[in-house]
Design a protein around this motif. Structure first.
Motif, short mmCIF file in Angstrom:
data_model
loop_
_atom_site.label_atom_id
_atom_site.label_comp_id
_atom_site.label_asym_id
_atom_site.label_seq_id
_atom_site.Cartn_x
_atom_site.Cartn_y
_atom_site.Cartn_z
N LEU A 140 0.65 -1.11 -0.30
CA LEU A 140 0.27 0.17 -0.12
C LEU A 140 0.82 1.24 0.13
O LEU A 140 0.79 2.37 -0.59
N LEU A 141 2.25 1.31 1.05
CA LEU A 141 2.59 2.52 1.30
C LEU A 141 3.51 2.55 0.16
O LEU A 141 3.86 3.67 -0.14
N ARG A 142 4.28 1.74 -0.50
CA ARG A 142 5.83 2.02 -1.40
C ARG A 142 4.95 3.22 -2.14
O ARG A 142 6.24 3.60 -2.84
N PRO A 143 3.94 2.62 -3.30
CA PRO A 143 3.30 3.74 -4.28
C PRO A 143 3.89 5.03 -3.78
O PRO A 143 4.07 6.14 -4.93
N TYR A 144 3.45 5.29 -2.79
CA TYR A 144 3.39 6.80 -2.67
C TYR A 144 4.89 7.71 -1.71
O TYR A 144 5.27 8.34 -2.42
N ILE A 145 5.40 5.94 -1.77
CA ILE A 145 7.19 6.31 -1.55
C ILE A 145 7.93 7.05 -2.62
O ILE A 145 8.61 7.64 -2.84
N GLU A 146 7.63 6.07 -3.50
CA GLU A 146 8.41 5.47 -5.04
C GLU A 146 8.13 7.49 -6.05
O GLU A 146 8.33 8.47 -6.82
N GLU A 147 6.49 8.34 -5.57
CA GLU A 147 6.11 9.05 -6.51
C GLU A 147 6.28 9.89 -5.48
O GLU A 147 5.91 11.52 -5.53
N ASP A 148 7.43 9.90 -4.07
CA ASP A 148 7.75 11.45 -3.40
C ASP A 148 6.44 11.72 -2.62
O ASP A 148 6.19 12.77 -2.24
N ARG A 149 5.37 11.00 -2.21
CA ARG A 149 4.20 11.26 -1.52
C ARG A 149 4.27 11.27 -0.25
O ARG A 149 3.69 10.23 -0.01
N LEU A 150 5.35 11.78 0.55
CA LEU A 150 5.61 11.35 1.57
C LEU A 150 4.95 11.77 2.66
O LEU A 150 5.01 12.03 3.93
N GLY A 151 3.60 13.25 2.82
CA GLY A 151 2.59 13.53 3.47
C GLY A 151 3.13 14.85 3.08
O GLY A 151 3.34 15.54 2.14
N MET A 152 2.87 15.42 4.73
CA MET A 152 2.70 17.33 5.67
C MET A 152 4.18 17.29 4.50
O MET A 152 4.34 18.25 3.82
N LYS A 153 5.12 16.89 4.56
CA LYS A 153 7.00 17.22 4.24
C LYS A 153 6.71 17.21 2.86
O LYS A 153 7.53 18.10 2.57
N SER A 154 5.78 16.80 1.84
CA SER A 154 6.59 16.65 0.68
C SER A 154 5.38 17.27 0.03
O SER A 154 5.79 17.26 -1.46
N GLY A 155 4.60 17.99 0.34
CA GLY A 155 2.74 18.33 -0.22
C GLY A 155 2.45 17.34 -0.38
O GLY A 155 1.17 17.46 -0.89
N ARG A 156 2.11 16.58 -0.25
CA ARG A 156 1.37 15.23 -0.75
C ARG A 156 1.64 14.19 -0.44
O ARG A 156 2.85 13.61 0.16
N GLY A 157 0.35 13.31 0.65
CA GLY A 157 0.72 12.05 1.07
C GLY A 157 -0.89 11.41 0.72
O GLY A 157 -1.34 11.12 0.00
N PHE A 158 -1.68 10.74 2.00
CA PHE A 158 -2.37 10.23 2.31
C PHE A 158 -3.39 11.59 1.65
O PHE A 158 -5.00 11.17 0.76
#
Length: 396
Positions: free
Chosen positions: A265-283
């Motif tokens: 579930l989390l791996r695509p988020y990491i690969e797309e740099d969707r890391l959360g608040m610090k990158s501006g995108r997460g869930f």
């Protein structure tokens, strides 16, 4: 040698925690020395302190004039012996790598003055994994702070002098912190031992197809009056941090089943740099996540089974803390309220939920394999014991 009160503090590690805690100590009137093996980190201390200053003044912790005076009490030092030469207290906040921490504490034990209390701010590693490298085990303890929260965990080692705990307690209180003195070490201390499983439950609900993002967070926010839900909190902590914790954790029956699903579930988020608040995108997308919209909580009812699953994760792990003898239920409730700024602790939530409803919810979660069977059994036995005690008292 008597245990001296703290006047000078040395922070070993000029990262986020070292910079935040050193500024809070300086604001509270302490002389502060900040050390790091990386000179570039020391060069960034002033910039990080300015960022931390905005957090402290914005929260009402102190005024801008307090910050100006505090900065005059802070020095940086690239030599560990000189940094610790006058320290009454050393707080270590280096990377969560056991060999590195052990080596740092071995050095501190050798070079610090005899008066110095040496502490670790580790959020993962227990006191027992470090303390045997120090000759002065009587002056070593964990002093673990939570960024953005006044809660501070104090955990003595097997040789820690009781007077050290007393001094550390007064030190924490002097910095406007709330000390939580644990009776024994425990993975995740107290707050993280409850919060971590709640975040894990939220991810399990997603990968098991029980609920969608908004349903999970809405259930938590509506039930507890929280400003964000578990998935919003994961965005705040960083999806990469959560990914690493799932990739490198000790597996029980529950996590063994869930680990590959959560990582997928989390791996695509990491690969797309969707890391959360610090990158501006997460869930969610930032700086205006959907859960901050006025109508987020009004769009639909939160499914009861989702809310109950999250409550089971919270309450059952609070009960496990009591079973382990880490702290009493009232202390755990207080730690949760202080650490999360929520109005009710896990045992207060349990009282409102009722034991029978909780038992059924726990049984449901065990059947769904979202609760480790051994842990679930111990929680059930504790609940039965509490019921028997209550019945006996009512008869008398």
């Amino acid at each position: 040698m008597p245990i001296a009160e703290v006047e000078t503090v040395c922070y070993v590690g000029a990262g986020t925690m070292g910079c935040y805690n050193s500024l809070a100590a300086a604001v509270s009137g302490y002389q502060v020395v900040l050390y790091d093996v990386d000179k570039q980190s020391l060069e960034k201390v002033s910039e990080r302190h300015r960022e931390m200053a905005a957090m402290l003044t914005g929260s009402g912790y102190c005024s801008e004039s307090d910050i100006a005076a505090a900065l005059d009490r802070v020095t940086v030092q690239a030599d560990l012996a000189q940094a610790t030469a006058h320290a009454d207290l050393v707080s270590e906040s280096v990377s969560e790598d056991l060999p590195i921490k052990r080596e740092v504490h071995r050095q501190l034990d050798e070079i610090c003055p005899a008066k110095t209390i040496i502490t670790t701010n580790s959020s993962v590693l227990p006191v027992s994994a470090i303390e045997d490298v120090l000759v002065r085990g009587d002056r070593f303890a964990a002093l673990h702070s939570h960024l953005g929260s006044p809660l501070v965990d104090i955990v003595a080692g097997p040789r820690t002098d009781h007077a050290v705990v007393d001094v550390l307690t007064r030190y924490v209180e002097s910095t406007k912190g709330v000390p939580l003195i644990m009776q024994k070490e425990y993975p995740g201390y107290v707050l993280n031992a409850m919060l971590g499983p709640v975040l894990g439950c939220a991810l399990a609900l997603l990968v098991d197809g029980v609920a969608k993002r908004d349903e999970v967070d809405r259930a938590w926010m509506l039930g507890l009056g929280a400003t964000m839900g578990p998935l919003g909190m994961i965005d705040m902590f960083g999806l990469n941090i959560i990914f690493d914790s799932w990739e490198n954790r000790e597996l029980d029956a529950r996590t063994r089943r869930l680990q590959p699903k959560v990582l997928d579930l989390l791996r695509p988020y990491i690969e797309e740099d969707r890391l959360g608040m610090k990158s501006g995108r997460g869930f969610y997308d930032y700086p205006a996540p959907a859960y901050q919209n006025d109508d987020f909580l009004q769009k639909a009812e939160a499914p009861r089974d989702v809310r109950n699953a999250l409550y089971v994760a919270l309450i059952s792990n609070a009960i496990l803390l009591v079973i382990a003898g880490v702290a009493e239920s009232s202390v755990i409730d207080r730690a949760w309220r202080v650490g999360t700024y929520l109005d009710a602790g896990p045992f207060e939530v349990l009282a409102g939920m009722g034991h029978e409803v909780f038992r059924q919810a726990l049984a449901d979660e065990m059947s769904a394999e979202r609760v480790d069977p051994d842990k679930g059994r111990r929680v059930m036995e504790w609940l039965e014991q509490q019921s028997n005690t209550t019945d006996l008292e009512s008869e008398q």
